[in-house]
Design a protein around this motif. Structure first.
Motif, PDB file in Angstrom:
ATOM      1  N   HIS A  96       9.043   0.725 -10.576  1.00 21.49           N
ATOM      2  CA  HIS A  96       8.140  -0.185  -9.850  1.00 21.49           C
ATOM      3  C   HIS A  96       7.665   0.424  -8.534  1.00 21.49           C
ATOM      4  CE1 HIS A  96       7.826  -4.054 -12.033  1.00 21.49           C
ATOM      5  NE2 HIS A  96       8.899  -3.567 -12.675  1.00 21.49           N
ATOM      6  N   PHE A  97       8.526   1.237  -7.930  1.00 26.72           N
ATOM      7  CA  PHE A  97       8.125   1.880  -6.670  1.00 26.72           C
ATOM      8  C   PHE A  97       7.041   2.930  -6.924  1.00 26.72           C
ATOM      9  CE2 PHE A  97       8.915   5.656  -3.907  1.00 26.72           C
ATOM     10  CZ  PHE A  97       8.324   5.157  -2.768  1.00 26.72           C
ATOM     11  N   MET A  98       7.247   3.742  -7.945  1.00 22.61           N
ATOM     12  CA  MET A  98       6.295   4.827  -8.200  1.00 22.61           C
ATOM     13  C   MET A  98       4.998   4.291  -8.823  1.00 22.61           C
ATOM     14  SD  MET A  98       7.811   7.515  -7.012  1.00 22.61           S
ATOM     15  CE  MET A  98       6.666   8.780  -7.572  1.00 22.61           C
ATOM     16  N   ASN A  99       5.101   3.236  -9.625  1.00 24.52           N
ATOM     17  CA  ASN A  99       3.916   2.654 -10.266  1.00 24.52           C
ATOM     18  C   ASN A  99       3.854   1.163  -9.993  1.00 24.52           C
ATOM     19  OD1 ASN A  99       3.504   5.204 -11.932  1.00 24.52           O
ATOM     20  ND2 ASN A  99       5.525   4.508 -12.639  1.00 24.52           N
ATOM     21  N   PRO A 100       3.597   0.817  -8.769  1.00 31.43           N
ATOM     22  CA  PRO A 100       3.633  -0.613  -8.430  1.00 31.43           C
ATOM     23  C   PRO A 100       2.527  -1.373  -9.169  1.00 31.43           C
ATOM     24  CG  PRO A 100       2.784   0.673  -6.587  1.00 31.43           C
ATOM     25  CD  PRO A 100       3.219   1.664  -7.625  1.00 31.43           C
ATOM     26  N   ARG A 101       2.881  -2.572  -9.666  1.00 29.40           N
ATOM     27  CA  ARG A 101       1.911  -3.421 -10.359  1.00 29.40           C
ATOM     28  C   ARG A 101       1.269  -4.363  -9.339  1.00 29.40           C
ATOM     29  NH1 ARG A 101       5.712  -0.498 -12.815  1.00 29.40           N
ATOM     30  NH2 ARG A 101       6.779  -1.368 -14.625  1.00 29.40           N
ATOM     31  N   ASN A 102       0.036  -4.700  -9.601  1.00 31.23           N
ATOM     32  CA  ASN A 102      -0.644  -5.754  -8.835  1.00 31.23           C
ATOM     33  C   ASN A 102      -0.722  -5.502  -7.327  1.00 31.23           C
ATOM     34  OD1 ASN A 102      -0.855  -7.379 -11.285  1.00 31.23           O
ATOM     35  ND2 ASN A 102       1.361  -7.711 -11.028  1.00 31.23           N
ATOM     36  N   VAL A 103      -1.061  -4.270  -6.975  1.00 34.83           N
ATOM     37  CA  VAL A 103      -1.252  -3.989  -5.547  1.00 34.83           C
ATOM     38  C   VAL A 103      -2.642  -4.443  -5.137  1.00 34.83           C
ATOM     39  CG1 VAL A 103      -1.392  -2.200  -3.779  1.00 34.83           C
ATOM     40  CG2 VAL A 103       0.207  -1.944  -5.686  1.00 34.83           C
ATOM     41  N   GLY A 104      -2.741  -5.021  -3.974  1.00 34.06           N
ATOM     42  CA  GLY A 104      -4.058  -5.321  -3.430  1.00 34.06           C
ATOM     43  C   GLY A 104      -4.155  -6.733  -2.893  1.00 34.06           C
ATOM     44  N   ARG A 105      -5.378  -7.159  -2.711  1.00 31.41           N
ATOM     45  CA  ARG A 105      -5.645  -8.499  -2.179  1.00 31.41           C
ATOM     46  C   ARG A 105      -6.519  -9.245  -3.170  1.00 31.41           C
ATOM     47  NH1 ARG A 105      -5.148  -8.416   3.859  1.00 31.41           N
ATOM     48  NH2 ARG A 105      -2.914  -8.097   3.913  1.00 31.41           N
ATOM     49  N   ILE A 106      -6.430 -10.566  -3.169  1.00 26.34           N
ATOM     50  CA  ILE A 106      -7.307 -11.386  -4.007  1.00 26.34           C
ATOM     51  C   ILE A 106      -8.397 -11.970  -3.117  1.00 26.34           C
ATOM     52  CG2 ILE A 106      -7.452 -13.504  -5.379  1.00 26.34           C
ATOM     53  CD1 ILE A 106      -4.594 -12.964  -6.328  1.00 26.34           C
ATOM     54  N   ASP A 107      -9.636 -11.852  -3.578  1.00 22.50           N
ATOM     55  CA  ASP A 107     -10.723 -12.499  -2.841  1.00 22.50           C
ATOM     56  C   ASP A 107     -10.573 -14.000  -2.981  1.00 22.50           C
ATOM     57  OD1 ASP A 107     -11.925 -10.248  -1.953  1.00 22.50           O
ATOM     58  OD2 ASP A 107     -13.290 -10.072  -3.674  1.00 22.50           O
ATOM     59  N   LEU A 108     -10.691 -14.712  -1.919  1.00 19.51           N
ATOM     60  CA  LEU A 108     -10.564 -16.162  -1.918  1.00 19.51           C
ATOM     61  C   LEU A 108      -9.323 -16.620  -2.692  1.00 19.51           C
ATOM     62  CD1 LEU A 108     -14.322 -17.003  -2.607  1.00 19.51           C
ATOM     63  CD2 LEU A 108     -13.127 -16.936  -0.406  1.00 19.51           C
ATOM     64  N   PRO A 109      -8.147 -16.262  -2.229  1.00 19.11           N
ATOM     65  CA  PRO A 109      -6.914 -16.646  -2.928  1.00 19.11           C
ATOM     66  C   PRO A 109      -6.694 -18.153  -2.825  1.00 19.11           C
ATOM     67  CG  PRO A 109      -6.396 -15.717  -0.786  1.00 19.11           C
ATOM     68  CD  PRO A 109      -7.883 -15.559  -0.957  1.00 19.11           C
ATOM     69  N   SER A 110      -5.960 -18.682  -3.797  1.00 16.79           N
ATOM     70  CA  SER A 110      -5.581 -20.097  -3.711  1.00 16.79           C
ATOM     71  C   SER A 110      -4.524 -20.290  -2.633  1.00 16.79           C
ATOM     72  CB  SER A 110      -5.024 -20.576  -5.053  1.00 16.79           C
ATOM     73  OG  SER A 110      -5.834 -20.162  -6.116  1.00 16.79           O
ATOM     74  N   GLY A 111      -3.685 -19.252  -2.461  1.00 14.30           N
ATOM     75  CA  GLY A 111      -2.665 -19.321  -1.425  1.00 14.30           C
ATOM     76  C   GLY A 111      -2.230 -17.928  -1.017  1.00 14.30           C
ATOM     77  N   SER A 112      -1.774 -17.787   0.249  1.00 15.85           N
ATOM     78  CA  SER A 112      -1.310 -16.488   0.742  1.00 15.85           C
ATOM     79  C   SER A 112      -0.012 -16.682   1.501  1.00 15.85           C
ATOM     80  CB  SER A 112      -2.317 -15.874   1.715  1.00 15.85           C
ATOM     81  OG  SER A 112      -3.518 -15.592   1.058  1.00 15.85           O
ATOM     82  N   GLY A 113       0.882 -15.709   1.365  1.00 17.26           N
ATOM     83  CA  GLY A 113       2.115 -15.767   2.142  1.00 17.26           C
ATOM     84  C   GLY A 113       2.394 -14.409   2.751  1.00 17.26           C
ATOM     85  N   GLU A 114       2.877 -14.411   3.979  1.00 15.23           N
ATOM     86  CA  GLU A 114       3.253 -13.144   4.605  1.00 15.23           C
ATOM     87  C   GLU A 114       4.563 -13.333   5.350  1.00 15.23           C
ATOM     88  OE1 GLU A 114       0.182 -10.474   6.030  1.00 15.23           O
ATOM     89  OE2 GLU A 114       1.297 -10.165   7.884  1.00 15.23           O
ATOM     90  N   VAL A 115       5.504 -12.448   5.092  1.00 10.72           N
ATOM     91  CA  VAL A 115       6.792 -12.531   5.783  1.00 10.72           C
ATOM     92  C   VAL A 115       7.172 -11.160   6.331  1.00 10.72           C
ATOM     93  CG1 VAL A 115       7.654 -14.454   4.387  1.00 10.72           C
ATOM     94  CG2 VAL A 115       8.094 -12.092   3.673  1.00 10.72           C
ATOM     95  N   GLY A 116       8.153 -11.175   7.222  1.00  9.27           N
ATOM     96  CA  GLY A 116       8.593  -9.922   7.855  1.00  9.27           C
ATOM     97  C   GLY A 116       7.677  -9.590   9.018  1.00  9.27           C
ATOM     98  N   ASN A 117       7.984  -8.507   9.719  1.00 12.68           N
ATOM     99  CA  ASN A 117       7.064  -8.031  10.743  1.00 12.68           C
ATOM    100  C   ASN A 117       7.235  -6.534  10.939  1.00 12.68           C
ATOM    101  OD1 ASN A 117       8.773  -7.383  13.155  1.00 12.68           O
ATOM    102  ND2 ASN A 117       9.409  -9.497  12.794  1.00 12.68           N
ATOM    103  N   ALA A 118       6.203  -5.936  11.506  1.00 16.17           N
ATOM    104  CA  ALA A 118       6.150  -4.476  11.573  1.00 16.17           C
ATOM    105  C   ALA A 118       7.276  -3.906  12.433  1.00 16.17           C
ATOM    106  CB  ALA A 118       4.805  -4.029  12.123  1.00 16.17           C
ATOM    107  N   VAL A 119       7.705  -4.670  13.427  1.00 15.38           N
ATOM    108  CA  VAL A 119       8.767  -4.181  14.289  1.00 15.38           C
ATOM    109  C   VAL A 119      10.055  -3.992  13.494  1.00 15.38           C
ATOM    110  CG1 VAL A 119      10.163  -4.712  16.305  1.00 15.38           C
ATOM    111  CG2 VAL A 119       7.715  -5.195  16.332  1.00 15.38           C
TER     112      VAL A 119
END
Ligand SMILES: Cc1ncc(COP(=O)(O)O)c(C=O)c1O
Ligand SMILES: Cc1ncc(COP(=O)(O)O)c(C=O)c1O
Ligand code: FES
Ligand code: FES
Lengths: 128, 385, 385
Positions: free
Chosen positions: A9-32
């Motif tokens: 999964h690391f070498m060939n990740p599935r479903n990378v990217g963004r969806i245009d006009l998603p029904s929902g979005s979640g983001e967790v964690g932070n760069a620090v």
């Protein structure tokens, strides 16, 4: 260190990217902290018809993101909500103990995306 | 797939000539160097010869060399045994923020035991400035320890100047030279250090052996308690084959150093420039010129170190990172943070350290695949679009 | 001249099979076990395998094994780090008068640091009696350390009984098993020890490596300060080839132990009786039956140990003595004195320790030349006419 599934999964990740006009979005964690996961979902008739991720993090973070997208595609929201960090890690044939918090993030990002969708739906109902 | 090993600051392969020198000491000349019989005496001679080889590489005399189990022990012994053997000295200690844990943690241990510790900051390039040391000196400063070159970012410190400041203030000066012995010319007299730590496996010798240089007149003590080996300074049956291997590695380093230094400097230069020129949002960490030959350390924005390492590994390229979060901690290394790098940038660190067996083709290969790897990972990163 | 090595308690040759297992880890699989790349992970696997081999020999589980640089470090770490990590425990310590310096000197160091130390006497045969230990126990006894078998006179202690007494009194029990691991069956559970030290070079493994068994739940700490290796308990780059060699030696010992034990017991018996019967004024030191397989220690009146060793060496026979005054000290070993031997007799000590490669012919040879050597030396001695 990592199972073959994680490496796959690391070498060939599935479903990378963004969806245009998603029904929902979640983001967790932070760069620090060194890891951020962003998950977009598309929902139709209570079913997750499409899902995409973007992740900044280690191999475990990327692999769990990829795995979680594969696990939820085509599932109902209720089924998706059942997914936990434990089930993601198991689906990858386990993670090294020090990496368990990464799988945490993948499930969290998914649940955040579902919650976002629910909130939007609720808002729509409220308006109408 | 050709293996391209670029992690020589982590460890090096044993030179075949070194290994050949070690072989007889396992199954045939296996004696205990403390034994009186022939096998024992032969082992003793081998240890003595290795001692003179190590001494020669460092510009020391034989009686100033104590063999240890590695760099960690040498550093621990220098710092901790010096202090316990000189209780009349003051109780203030100075080190820098970018030391290896073998030094830093020894000092933190002492700080818990009541010593006063000053940890000096470094410049953005990783330099400890002599003036900063001077300002930190106190009448009670007993010991100053600054590493010769840093393992993560490669910065070489002005040891001679730093030692002079320490001495002017009445303190003893130790340096962790684990990364420089065999890579840079070393002359303990000329550098005027009182103690210096080295580790065999960083210079094509075997793991599990190293040495501590202790200037004549400096009273260190034993860190282990036991037999009288190494004139009581290092109890425990001598690791004869290991010591023979280390000695031989010192001999070879002494011979090959100038040529290797020039070659690695040149190859490292090309690698560094190739990376920085072809990959946007990349930056060098450590000093632009005062750096270990063949050591290239960089940070790439928007990506994480471990991912880079594993991608490189899939091409047979072996490297390391100051921010591979394997230890359960999400923090990038204390070294990168001490240089003032923001967390999110320090997370994308990569260290490529060249060695004697690397070729220009190896450099080509890295320059060919690395840009794609970074681009790939950035394609997955929510931090860049 | 055939070399007859009878100094296996000092050190052993590396078994060719052990050496073969080590070879790849010097020049090819040379990675640092902490590295994430392929070479690092392969080194990590090798270390893990060795850990399970060591654990199996001791009847321990893998997480209870900490690799060290040898027996001295393992003993030092057990004793010193246990105490610094358990400051809530009492400050009374117990050991025996015949311990190796790696144990005795660690305790003397602690005694200087304010611990109260009881050094138990032994019987004339070198036994530590459980009742004597029981009488020495105090409510403040934190740690008891008694060696499994003595390196000079070979006496095997009743560890299980001694550990039971220590535990009944609320203390933790450590044993220095450097002389027994690989020679006697060991099961840490059945012996019920809390810590146990082993050294690779005593069981046909390489020098410079050993291990400490630490029972689950016993809080020891790191003796070195530095990196996170061995789960933080032993900082310093792992000596991968050494650890692989030690692991392989443990595996072979596990397989061969019963057969070797029987054979060495028998051969040792013949050697012992042959010497005592053919040489007047000779006596066995240590216990008549509770002794290490193949270990024969004797004292000859009117002669001095070093002279015997050098004479034997001229016949290719390599042995040792508890009274070879190489250290500049004229005192016979503390072990012989603790057994109550008068100085003048202890001075004539000889230790012959058989190993797996010794043959009956070797025994014949010693029995042939030793009486003449002793007679010869006595002929020069003013002590006998
Ligand atoms: C600068 C520095 N100091 C000390 C050490 C510790 O040496 P060793 O791992 O041989 O104990 C290392 C390497 O690990 C190092 O790079
Ligand atoms: C009983 C005993 N304990 C400890 C040691 C020390 O082991 P090492 O020399 O491997 O450090 C030895 C051997 O020298 C020994 O015989
Ligand atoms: S992102 Fe660091 S442990 Fe996964
Ligand atoms: S008799 Fe000469 S040193 Fe012992």
């Amino acid at each position: 260190m990592y199972s073959q599934k994680v490496m796959n999964h690391f070498m060939n990740p599935r479903n990378v990217g963004r969806i245009d006009l998603p029904s929902g979005s979640g983001e967790v964690g932070n760069a620090v902290c060194g890891d951020i996961m962003h998950i977009d979902i598309k929902v139709a008739d209570n079913i997750i018809t499409d899902v995409k991720f973007k992740t900044f993090g280690c191999a475990a973070a990327i692999a769990t993101s990829s795995m979680v997208t594969e696990m939820v595609k085509g599932k109902s929201l209720q089924e998706a909500e059942q997914i936990t960090n434990q089930t993601v890690a198991e689906a990858l044939d386990g993670l090294p103990p020090v990496k368990m918090h990464c799988s945490n993030l993948a499930a969290d990002a998914l649940h955040a995306a579902i919650a976002d969708y629910m909130r939007k739906e609720a808002n729509k109902l409220g308006v109408s | 797939m050709r293996e391209i090993y670029m992690d020589h600051s982590a460890t090096t392969p044993v030179d075949p000539e070194v290994f050949n020198a070690m072989i007889p000491y396992y199954t045939d000349r296996f004696g205990n160097a403390s034994s009186i019989h022939t096998k024992g005496q032969r082992a003793r001679q081998a240890v003595d010869q290795a001692r003179s080889q190590a001494a020669e590489l460092l510009g020391a005399s034989e009686r100033e060399i104590v063999f240890t189990s590695g760099g960690t022990e040498a550093n621990n012994q220098a710092i901790i045994s010096y202090l316990s053997n000189n209780p009349d000295k003051g109780r203030h200690l100075i080190t820098s923020a970018i030391e290896h844990h073998a030094v830093l943690d020894a000092f933190l241990h002492l700080a818990k035991r009541g010593y006063e510790l000053t940890v000096l900051p470094v410049t953005a390039d990783g330099l400890v400035e002599p003036d900063i040391l001077k300002a930190a000196m106190k009448p009670t400063t007993a010991l100053v320890s600054i590493m010769h070159a840093n393992n993560e970012v490669g910065t070489i410190q002005p040891i001679k100047e730093l030692a002079a400041v320490a001495h002017a203030g009445g303190a003893v000066f130790h340096t962790d030279a684990v990364q420089t012995v065999g890579k840079l010319p070393i002359d303990v007299e000329e550098m005027d250090v009182d103690m210096l730590a080295a580790s065999s496996h960083k210079l094509y010798g075997p793991k599990g052996v190293g040495c501590l240089y202790v200037k004549r007149g400096i009273r260190v003590g034993n860190y282990f308690h036991g037999g009288g080996q190494e004139r009581g300074l290092r109890p425990g049956t001598e690791n004869v084959p290991g010591i023979v291997g280390f000695g031989t590695a010192c001999k070879l380093a002494h011979i090959n150093l100038p040529e290797r230094q020039t070659r690695l400097n040149k190859m490292g230069q090309r690698l560094k420039e190739g990376i920085l020129n072809s990959i946007p949002h990349s930056r060098l960490t450590g000093h632009p010129v005062k750096r270990l030959p063949g050591s290239v350390s960089v940070c790439f924005e928007f990506v994480e170190g471990e991912s880079i390492l594993l991608m490189l590994d899939s091409y047979g390229i072996m490297a390391s990172s100051g921010s591979a979060c394997t230890s359960g901690s999400l923090d990038p290394s204390h070294v990168l943070l001490a240089l003032g790098l923001p967390h999110e940038i320090a997370h994308g660190s990569l260290r490529l350290t060249l060695g004697k067996d690397n070729t220009e083709e190896d450099v080509d290969k890295v320059l060919e695949v690395l840009p794609n790897i970074i681009q790939n990972l950035r394609g997955m990163s929510p931090l860049c679009n």
